[in-house]
Design an enzyme around this catalytic site. Sequence first.
Site, PDB file in Angstrom:
ATOM      1  N   ARG A  30       0.690  -0.976   0.062  1.00 21.37           N
ATOM      2  CA  ARG A  30       0.043   0.041   0.221  1.00 21.37           C
ATOM      3  C   ARG A  30       0.760   1.125  -0.133  1.00 21.37           C
ATOM      4  NH1 ARG A  30      -3.495  -1.650   5.004  1.00 21.37           N
ATOM      5  NH2 ARG A  30      -2.359  -3.702   5.233  1.00 21.37           N
ATOM      6  N   GLY A  31       2.091   1.029   0.376  1.00 15.03           N
ATOM      7  CA  GLY A  31       3.015   2.436   0.731  1.00 15.03           C
ATOM      8  C   GLY A  31       3.060   3.234  -0.621  1.00 15.03           C
ATOM      9  N   GLU A  45       7.319   2.127  -6.524  1.00 16.98           N
ATOM     10  CA  GLU A  45       7.645   1.687  -5.270  1.00 16.98           C
ATOM     11  C   GLU A  45       7.681   2.792  -4.225  1.00 16.98           C
ATOM     12  OE1 GLU A  45       7.091  -0.249  -3.114  1.00 16.98           O
ATOM     13  OE2 GLU A  45       8.683  -1.921  -2.665  1.00 16.98           O
ATOM     14  N   ASP A  46       7.453   2.546  -3.033  1.00 17.52           N
ATOM     15  CA  ASP A  46       7.605   3.609  -1.926  1.00 17.52           C
ATOM     16  C   ASP A  46       9.195   3.575  -1.682  1.00 17.52           C
ATOM     17  OD1 ASP A  46       7.769   1.094  -0.655  1.00 17.52           O
ATOM     18  OD2 ASP A  46       6.113   1.758   0.861  1.00 17.52           O
ATOM     19  N   ASP A  66      14.595  -1.147   0.072  1.00 20.94           N
ATOM     20  CA  ASP A  66      15.418  -1.303   1.408  1.00 20.94           C
ATOM     21  C   ASP A  66      16.163  -2.432   1.095  1.00 20.94           C
ATOM     22  OD1 ASP A  66      15.563  -0.753   4.160  1.00 20.94           O
ATOM     23  OD2 ASP A  66      14.344  -2.525   4.656  1.00 20.94           O
ATOM     24  N   LYS A 119      17.345   3.259   0.217  1.00 19.87           N
ATOM     25  CA  LYS A 119      18.173   3.197   1.306  1.00 19.87           C
ATOM     26  C   LYS A 119      19.271   2.118   1.028  1.00 19.87           C
ATOM     27  CE  LYS A 119      14.674   2.899   4.933  1.00 19.87           C
ATOM     28  NZ  LYS A 119      14.092   1.935   6.090  1.00 19.87           N
ATOM     29  N   PHE A 160      13.973   4.335   9.857  1.00 21.62           N
ATOM     30  CA  PHE A 160      12.542   3.962   9.684  1.00 21.62           C
ATOM     31  C   PHE A 160      11.713   4.997   9.401  1.00 21.62           C
ATOM     32  CE2 PHE A 160       8.337   2.183  10.345  1.00 21.62           C
ATOM     33  CZ  PHE A 160       8.557   0.993   9.787  1.00 21.62           C
ATOM     34  N   ASP A 207       3.712   3.703   6.097  1.00 17.19           N
ATOM     35  CA  ASP A 207       3.240   3.662   7.581  1.00 17.19           C
ATOM     36  C   ASP A 207       4.023   3.227   8.668  1.00 17.19           C
ATOM     37  OD1 ASP A 207       3.353   1.023   6.237  1.00 17.19           O
ATOM     38  OD2 ASP A 207       2.189   0.306   8.258  1.00 17.19           O
ATOM     39  N   ARG A 209       0.313   7.270   7.400  1.00 22.93           N
ATOM     40  CA  ARG A 209       0.315   7.205   5.726  1.00 22.93           C
ATOM     41  C   ARG A 209      -0.318   8.523   5.206  1.00 22.93           C
ATOM     42  NH1 ARG A 209       0.990   1.932   3.949  1.00 22.93           N
ATOM     43  NH2 ARG A 209       0.184   0.404   5.120  1.00 22.93           N
TER      44      ARG A 209
HETATM   45  P1  5GP Z   1      12.497  -4.644   0.949  1.00 22.81           P
HETATM   46  O1  5GP Z   1      12.065  -5.828   0.377  1.00 22.81           O
HETATM   47  O2  5GP Z   1      13.568  -3.694  -0.141  1.00 22.81           O
HETATM   48  O3  5GP Z   1      13.602  -4.823   2.150  1.00 22.81           O
HETATM   49  O4  5GP Z   1      11.529  -3.631   1.512  1.00 22.81           O
HETATM   50  C1  5GP Z   1      10.589  -3.490   0.890  1.00 22.81           C
HETATM   51  C2  5GP Z   1       9.465  -2.731   1.524  1.00 22.81           C
HETATM   52  O5  5GP Z   1       9.600  -2.653   2.964  1.00 22.81           O
HETATM   53  C3  5GP Z   1       9.268  -1.320   1.260  1.00 22.81           C
HETATM   54  O6  5GP Z   1       8.824  -1.109   0.044  1.00 22.81           O
HETATM   55  C4  5GP Z   1       8.308  -0.775   2.309  1.00 22.81           C
HETATM   56  O7  5GP Z   1       7.131  -1.225   2.127  1.00 22.81           O
HETATM   57  C5  5GP Z   1       8.864  -1.578   3.667  1.00 22.81           C
HETATM   58  N1  5GP Z   1      10.018  -0.671   4.051  1.00 22.81           N
HETATM   59  C6  5GP Z   1      11.302  -0.381   3.836  1.00 22.81           C
HETATM   60  N2  5GP Z   1      11.756   0.523   4.729  1.00 22.81           N
HETATM   61  C7  5GP Z   1      10.660   1.176   5.350  1.00 22.81           C
HETATM   62  C8  5GP Z   1      10.645   2.046   6.135  1.00 22.81           C
HETATM   63  O8  5GP Z   1      11.420   2.767   6.522  1.00 22.81           O
HETATM   64  N3  5GP Z   1       9.276   2.327   6.691  1.00 22.81           N
HETATM   65  C9  5GP Z   1       8.350   1.512   6.343  1.00 22.81           C
HETATM   66  N4  5GP Z   1       7.227   2.208   6.981  1.00 22.81           N
HETATM   67  N5  5GP Z   1       8.444   0.626   5.475  1.00 22.81           N
HETATM   68  C10 5GP Z   1       9.584   0.279   5.041  1.00 22.81           C
HETATM   69 MG    MG Z   2       6.472  -1.097  -0.651  1.00 21.90          MG
HETATM   70 MG    MG Z   3       4.267  -1.456   5.189  1.00 25.87          MG
END
Ligand code: 5GP
Ligand code: MG
Ligand code: MG
Length: 180
Positions: free
Chosen positions: A45-46, A101-102, A105, A133, A154, A161, A167
């Site tokens: 949803r991000g 994508e939001d 990470d 990141k 974070f 969220d 959000r």
């Molecule tokens: P990844 O698979 O790259 O580790 O992370 C994917 C998802 O983790 C991102 O699309 C996001 O939804 C969530 N995420 C990563 N970092 C953060 C953060 O700092 N805050 C929040 N709320 N969600 C995060």
């Molecule tokens: Mg996401």
């Molecule tokens: Mg989330």
Amino acid sequence: MDHNNYVIDQLISAKSIAARVEALADTISEHFHDTDKLVVVGLLRGSFVFIADLVRELDLPCEVDFLETSSYGNSMQSSKEVRILKDLRGEIEGRDILVVEDIVDTGHTLKHVIGLLQSRNPARLEVCALLDKPSRREVDVKATWTGFEIPDEFVVGYGIDYAQRNRNLGYIGSVRFIQD
Ligand code: 5GP
Ligand code: MG
Ligand code: MG
């Protein structure tokens, strides 16, 4: 953990986000200038606020679709296991795809989503991530375009969220826990 015991420090203002979204939309419109087949795919949803702002700045005909992957739930830990909770409604074979994508990470989510969508043989597939990141990366994946690189904090706001809250903030901030 007490989920109420935190404050949010602003990291990126609403004004900076708007300026960056406009610039990204210009670049993306230029890249896909010859297409009449663009499907913008938001990862729920991000990305819902970001995709809403981005598509309104695109100077292109496009469709909008959504994909939902498993998320952190109410925890702050990332997961290497990525599951599809809601698939696209439309076929993407032969289409030009922009994944929105939001945050990238560890990279596991994006890598999984790119693999899934590539297996459906789109004509082109690019990715626009609002936040990156790089210091957290565990797999080799990169968005085509990134809004902002941020440190290992974070973050919440602008669609993103913490435990389903925040959000609706217009800016992006980092969560800081308060000891008592
Ligand atoms: P990844 O698979 O790259 O580790 O992370 C994917 C998802 O983790 C991102 O699309 C996001 O939804 C969530 N995420 C990563 N970092 C953060 C953060 O700092 N805050 C929040 N709320 N969600 C995060
Ligand atoms: Mg996401
Ligand atoms: Mg989330």
